[in-house]
Write a protein that holds these residues in place. Sequence first.
Motif, PDB file in Angstrom:
ATOM      1  N   MET A 167      11.369   5.002   8.466  1.00  0.00           N
ATOM      2  CA  MET A 167      10.525   5.050   7.816  1.00  0.00           C
ATOM      3  C   MET A 167       9.734   6.611   7.679  1.00  0.00           C
ATOM      4  N   THR A 168       9.773   7.230   6.377  1.00  0.00           N
ATOM      5  CA  THR A 168       9.190   8.528   6.309  1.00  0.00           C
ATOM      6  C   THR A 168       8.271   8.361   5.321  1.00  0.00           C
ATOM      7  N   SER A 169       7.569   9.776   4.734  1.00  0.00           N
ATOM      8  CA  SER A 169       6.839   9.761   3.859  1.00  0.00           C
ATOM      9  C   SER A 169       7.456   9.267   2.440  1.00  0.00           C
ATOM     10  N   ASP A 170       8.839   9.263   2.358  1.00  0.00           N
ATOM     11  CA  ASP A 170       9.303   8.760   1.198  1.00  0.00           C
ATOM     12  C   ASP A 170       8.888   7.303   0.922  1.00  0.00           C
ATOM     13  N   PRO A 171       8.758   6.171   1.818  1.00  0.00           N
ATOM     14  CA  PRO A 171       8.312   4.680   1.515  1.00  0.00           C
ATOM     15  C   PRO A 171       6.762   4.975   1.085  1.00  0.00           C
ATOM     16  N   ILE A 172       5.952   5.751   1.290  1.00  0.00           N
ATOM     17  CA  ILE A 172       4.513   6.039   0.943  1.00  0.00           C
ATOM     18  C   ILE A 172       4.651   6.699  -0.472  1.00  0.00           C
ATOM     19  N   SER A 173       5.164   7.516  -0.775  1.00  0.00           N
ATOM     20  CA  SER A 173       5.443   7.847  -2.252  1.00  0.00           C
ATOM     21  C   SER A 173       5.958   6.650  -3.145  1.00  0.00           C
ATOM     22  N   LYS A 174       7.077   6.099  -2.720  1.00  0.00           N
ATOM     23  CA  LYS A 174       7.401   4.934  -3.382  1.00  0.00           C
ATOM     24  C   LYS A 174       6.259   3.699  -3.436  1.00  0.00           C
ATOM     25  N   LEU A 175       5.478   3.778  -2.501  1.00  0.00           N
ATOM     26  CA  LEU A 175       4.418   2.565  -2.490  1.00  0.00           C
ATOM     27  C   LEU A 175       3.365   3.027  -3.567  1.00  0.00           C
ATOM     28  N   ILE A 176       3.039   4.321  -3.644  1.00  0.00           N
ATOM     29  CA  ILE A 176       2.145   4.814  -4.462  1.00  0.00           C
ATOM     30  C   ILE A 176       2.647   4.692  -6.073  1.00  0.00           C
ATOM     31  N   ASP A 177       3.938   5.013  -6.117  1.00  0.00           N
ATOM     32  CA  ASP A 177       4.535   5.141  -7.461  1.00  0.00           C
ATOM     33  C   ASP A 177       4.603   3.381  -7.923  1.00  0.00           C
ATOM     34  N   LEU A 178       4.821   2.525  -7.030  1.00  0.00           N
ATOM     35  CA  LEU A 178       4.780   1.278  -7.184  1.00  0.00           C
ATOM     36  C   LEU A 178       3.533   0.577  -7.838  1.00  0.00           C
ATOM     37  N   ILE A 179       2.475   1.024  -6.978  1.00  0.00           N
ATOM     38  CA  ILE A 179       1.211   0.400  -7.345  1.00  0.00           C
ATOM     39  C   ILE A 179       0.695   0.993  -8.684  1.00  0.00           C
ATOM     40  N   PHE A 180       0.936   2.239  -9.219  1.00  0.00           N
ATOM     41  CA  PHE A 180       0.555   2.618 -10.397  1.00  0.00           C
ATOM     42  C   PHE A 180       1.679   2.402 -11.604  1.00  0.00           C
ATOM     43  N   SER A 181       2.569   1.643 -11.289  1.00  0.00           N
ATOM     44  CA  SER A 181       3.696   1.436 -12.286  1.00  0.00           C
ATOM     45  C   SER A 181       3.348   0.133 -13.149  1.00  0.00           C
ATOM     46  N   PRO A 182       3.909  -0.390 -14.257  1.00  0.00           N
ATOM     47  CA  PRO A 182       3.545  -1.314 -14.947  1.00  0.00           C
ATOM     48  C   PRO A 182       4.033  -2.541 -14.008  1.00  0.00           C
ATOM     49  N   GLY A 233      11.914  -2.658  -2.241  1.00  0.00           N
ATOM     50  CA  GLY A 233      12.065  -3.511  -0.832  1.00  0.00           C
ATOM     51  C   GLY A 233      10.957  -3.002   0.117  1.00  0.00           C
ATOM     52  N   ARG A 234      10.976  -1.933   0.611  1.00  0.00           N
ATOM     53  CA  ARG A 234      10.019  -1.554   1.669  1.00  0.00           C
ATOM     54  C   ARG A 234       8.538  -1.513   1.281  1.00  0.00           C
ATOM     55  N   PRO A 235       8.357  -0.714   0.060  1.00  0.00           N
ATOM     56  CA  PRO A 235       6.913  -0.785  -0.533  1.00  0.00           C
ATOM     57  C   PRO A 235       6.242  -2.376  -0.681  1.00  0.00           C
ATOM     58  N   LEU A 236       7.377  -2.990  -1.290  1.00  0.00           N
ATOM     59  CA  LEU A 236       6.758  -4.495  -1.589  1.00  0.00           C
ATOM     60  C   LEU A 236       6.522  -5.285  -0.375  1.00  0.00           C
ATOM     61  N   THR A 237       7.495  -4.921   0.648  1.00  0.00           N
ATOM     62  CA  THR A 237       7.064  -5.568   2.101  1.00  0.00           C
ATOM     63  C   THR A 237       5.594  -5.286   2.683  1.00  0.00           C
ATOM     64  N   ILE A 238       5.184  -3.865   2.427  1.00  0.00           N
ATOM     65  CA  ILE A 238       3.909  -3.246   2.799  1.00  0.00           C
ATOM     66  C   ILE A 238       2.892  -4.180   2.350  1.00  0.00           C
ATOM     67  N   VAL A 239       3.152  -4.046   0.942  1.00  0.00           N
ATOM     68  CA  VAL A 239       2.030  -4.835   0.127  1.00  0.00           C
ATOM     69  C   VAL A 239       1.843  -6.288   0.489  1.00  0.00           C
ATOM     70  N   LEU A 240       2.815  -6.952   0.727  1.00  0.00           N
ATOM     71  CA  LEU A 240       2.626  -8.389   0.897  1.00  0.00           C
ATOM     72  C   LEU A 240       2.135  -8.540   2.530  1.00  0.00           C
ATOM     73  N   LEU A 241       2.349  -7.486   3.300  1.00  0.00           N
ATOM     74  CA  LEU A 241       2.134  -7.412   4.776  1.00  0.00           C
ATOM     75  C   LEU A 241       0.438  -7.267   4.541  1.00  0.00           C
ATOM     76  N   ALA A 242      -0.315  -6.342   3.685  1.00  0.00           N
ATOM     77  CA  ALA A 242      -1.355  -6.105   3.709  1.00  0.00           C
ATOM     78  C   ALA A 242      -2.059  -7.292   3.041  1.00  0.00           C
ATOM     79  N   SER A 243      -1.610  -7.851   2.276  1.00  0.00           N
ATOM     80  CA  SER A 243      -1.993  -9.233   1.573  1.00  0.00           C
ATOM     81  C   SER A 243      -2.170 -10.323   2.380  1.00  0.00           C
TER      82      SER A 243
END
Length: 446
Positions: free
Chosen positions: A1-16, A77-87
């Motif tokens: 895990m690097t900063s790349d998953p974090i950027s993907k997570l941000i992109d995922l949150i603000f995507s449609p 995959g990884r950003p979605l897992t983090i979102v579900l983990l937080a939920s």
Amino acid sequence: MTSDPISKLIDLIFSPYGILGIVIGLFILDKARRSRRLAWLLFAFCCYATSLAKFQDQWILEPPPLVFPLQQLRDMGRPLTIVLLASLILLGMQTRNGWRRIMIPQPVYYLIAFQVAVFLKILVYGDVGFALLALTTFGAIVLMFKLGPSRWLQDEYNFRLGVWSLAMTGVIFAIACTYQGRFNMYAMTFVQGRFLGTTGSSQHAAALLAGTIPCFMFLIESHKKWDWIKAFWIAILLVVAYFLFLTGSRTGAMMGISSILFFYRNRGGALLRLGLFVGVLLGAIFWFISPDIITQNTPVSNRFISGGNTREEAWAGMWSGFMSSPLFGSPLQGGRLVFGENSWLAAGDTTGLMGFIPIVLMGLGCLKMMFELHKLSHKKSTYFLHSSTVIAGLAGLLVGSFSEALLLGNLSFPVFSLLMYLSLGKYLLDLDNIENKYLVWQKIQN
């Protein structure tokens, strides 16, 4: 895990997709507060999300695409897992306390100590950002289990739902792969003809499939009536066994076989009937669906009939690395640790005694729990299926740990299933302890 998953997570949150997912997620969280089955289903989806990954190497930079919406899920995959983990953490924070106070099984503390050793090794010699993110993620996983699944285990109903949730992970995986196979099977078998599913490797797919087998056995055996429910679980188990065969993973096969043997350790007749029944059905499935898997010399079948230890050199290299630097392990190659094909040797090679001792204590803690549950199953026959499920699950993971670094991951299904089986086992032991105290109290009162 690097900063790349974090950027993907941000992109995922603000995507449609992300905005729509947030709206749906808030609705589900609100319903899950009042429906424990929905909460456990959310946990099952989180377990499945941990397995989502792409196969990539120096020759295959981008794997063949999956059909909609599996391709989009795999990309997230990884950003979605983090979102579900937080939920799940948010959901767990709204859960009331029950009669159980200590939620974390003792082996988990040793697993935490190992992750701390990994953190210190990377912090000193590798990527500081990766070390902090990895430790934070693992801490969030333990917190999620403490606030959620472990705290939900307060009665028989939630125990069954806990087993059901792991089985539903296998159901989701099986349905997703069957759906993908209907359109393009090659996208899941493009690496040496071995089945990957929606994971990043055939070994990861095998670990997920084999790790859910004890839960299917519990649901089948505990349902006495022969109706569509029992038929459904048997059918899914056969699909899981079929996909497990397609992985060509001898590790997965050993995990599955050892799980079944430990599950039926005291019931030889039931094991024989199961073997004959499953053997006939699987033979029919293999014959009508894909006859060449049995009759032709395929890479998958070759994996099972070929002899020799393909990991011997890797094991020798890890042992050599451990012996050359027994205290802190081999020097880092890059900014992070890469674990080899054995949980125990990999821990010694990468972290030395600093990480090897905690992971061994964790393994011994798992064996101790298995032994205590075995005694419980003899003392109270009503808990035989419950104890056998946990024993079989832990046995399968421990067997697989000698061929793959299953126990050393972070956001991975083997780690989630390990924590879940340990949580289920601790509930059974806590329940037995409180019942014994109640009996003693009754004797004193009388």
